[in-house]
Design a protein around this motif. Structure first.
Motif: not given
Length: 491
Positions: A398, A468-469, A472, A477, A479, A488, A490-491
């Protein structure tokens, strides 16, 4: 620092001093191969596997032997029910044992002697006991004369007059009034052949060995007259281990083992595990639910090994959550090592290499476990490290940087991986696919990030935001950091 072990024989903790400097001879009573292994077997095997690993980490050369009982009434009864042979039944469940233990990350012993492979040693030992007057023959059976051994009961603390023949369901003679015996406390060393049962020739006629004599013979054949550590479940203290001592020490006049260690039993929801209660759980049934094998291992190690442990759904859920915390810590280097600039985040250290462990972590871990194999105390040290690494990983994701220097984090992570391996707790990153499930490879993601950077330079913010979207939406994600750098994950 000195390792201290609780010795069942002396009923106190003692400093560990092996017979031979730097070497440990260790024997564990293994399974009777007539059924799949259950939770009790899992605890026994995990505890003593971990003890062996810890001794090796402490620098000892450990010769670890675990037997298989492959001739027994239970095996023969199953063979009759299934219309097959004793050999077929025992081979089937020995194979199953290795499958189950591999899933629990239990390392193989140095040797696995079997009763049927130790018959010469068994017969030799029975002959010597007979010659010394500790055994007598009766119509093809041979019995041990318990009253001849003055120290009988020293391990269990039981007095001979209080003992009951048939205790634990594994004394060889169920009827204490059997006329062949000179004394109801005597137990069988050799059993005469019965119709349609396998048998072997002996000085007393065809027959097969009793249960207790097997381990005395295997210990002597594989490890010598006196060993350092003898282990097993607490249900074996009497009569099995008591009888081992009587058999072996009557001949040698030496201690069979310097340290006797026993793990507690497993209960299920507060009750003894049994098929009649419907709470009998095999290892493979549990793992096939599925439950992560490392969570099972963690469940076992979180308890004091000598005390009973209660297996419940809540307990395994707690262990699963605990494993998730450790798992995140163990994967920290694989997930963030490159980003932190580590030289080699892919190499997984092992307890045998020369990796310099962060001294304070290793010292805290050793201080805990040295106190009678306090694995739970060692785990507490590892949990603190894992939680700290997880926190730093979140900060990195973050904020783009960590609060702790990267070199110190690397040292903490490598310490965590090594010490977790001492406990048999391991996790490897999943093999990275060239293309992710959304169809984007790492290279394609990097290309889109570069395209977005070019759009931002030309103030095409609509395109920049759309890239970016879109990423996402596909679980990626971005940063944005200072200096135009974008990272970046992966979530």
């Amino acid at each position: 620092m000195t390792l201290h072990l609780y010795n069942t024989l002396t009923r106190r903790k003692e400093s560990f001093e092996p017979l031979e400097t730097g070497k440990v001879r260790m024997y564990c009573c293994g399974i009777t191969a007539y059924d799949f292994c259950h939770l009790g077997h899992a605890r026994t095997c995990i505890v003593w596997d971990t003890a062996r690993r810890y001794l090796q980490w402490r620098g000892y050369d450990v010769n670890y032997v675990q037997n298989f009982t492959d001739i027994d009434d239970k095996i023969l009864n199953r063979a009759r029910r299934e219309g097959t042979s004793m050999e077929a039944v025992s081979e089937r469940f020995i194979d199953a044992y290795f499958e189950d233990m591999a899933r629990l990350n239990v390392k193989e012993a140095n040797a696995y002697p079997r009763a049927t492979h130790t018959l010469d040693g068994i017969k030799r030992l029975v002959c010597e006991l007979e010659q010394k007057g500790y055994a007598y023959e009766a119509d093809g059976d041979v019995y041990y004369s318990v009253r001849r051994f003055d120290d009988y009961g020293k391990l269990s603390g039981r007095k001979l007059e209080d003992l009951q023949a048939g205790a634990s369901g594994r004394v060889d003679v169920a009827d204490s009034t059997e006329p062949k015996k000179k004394d109801p406390f005597d137990f069988a060393l050799w059993k005469s052949a019965k119709p349609e049962e396998p048998s072997w020739e002996s000085p007393w006629g065809p027959g097969r060995p009793g249960w207790h004599i097997e381990c005395s013979a295997m210990v002597r054949d594989m490890l010598g007259e006196t060993i350092d550590i003898h282990t097993g479940g607490s249900d074996l203290v009497f009569p099995h281990h008591e009888n081992e001592i009587a058999q072996s020490e009557a001949l040698t006049g030496k201690s069979l083992a310097r340290y006797w260690l026993h793990n507690g039993m497993v209960k299920v929801d507060g009750e003894k595990m049994s098929k009649s209660l419907g709470n009998f759980t095999t290892i493979r049934d549990l793992l096939d639910r599925p439950v992560d094998p490392m969570a099972v291992r963690l469940f076992v190690l979180m308890a004091q090994y000598r005390k009973p442990v209660d297996f419940t759904d809540d307990a395994i859920a707690s262990a699963t959550n605990g494993w998730q915390t450790l798992k995140e810590g163990l994967l920290f280097g694989h997930n963030y090592g490159i980003q932190l600039g580590w030289q080699d985040q892919s190499a997984t250290p092992t307890p045998s290499n020369s990796l310099q462990v962060k001294e304070t972590i290793a010292q805290q871990f050793q201080e805990a476990v040295d106190d009678d194999l306090n694995f739970a105390g060692g785990l507490a040290v590892l949990f603190e490290v894992a939680k700290g690494l997880r926190r730093e990983g979140n900060i990195l994701v973050h904020q783009g940087k960590t609060e702790t220097p990267a070199s110190e984090l690397e040292q903490q992570w490598r310490s965590l991986v090594e010490l977790a391996q001492v406990l048999g707790l391991e996790e490897q990153p999943e093999e990275e696919a060239e293309v992710s499930t959304d169809g984007l490879s790492d290279g394609e993601i990097e290309a889109l990030i570069q395209q977005r950077a070019e759009a931002r330079k030309t103030k095409n913010f609509e395109l920049s935001d759309r890239i970016r979207d879109d990423l996402q939406a596909q679980g990626i994600t971005l940063i944005d950091q200072g200096g135009g750098v974008t990272t970046w994950h992966r979530n």
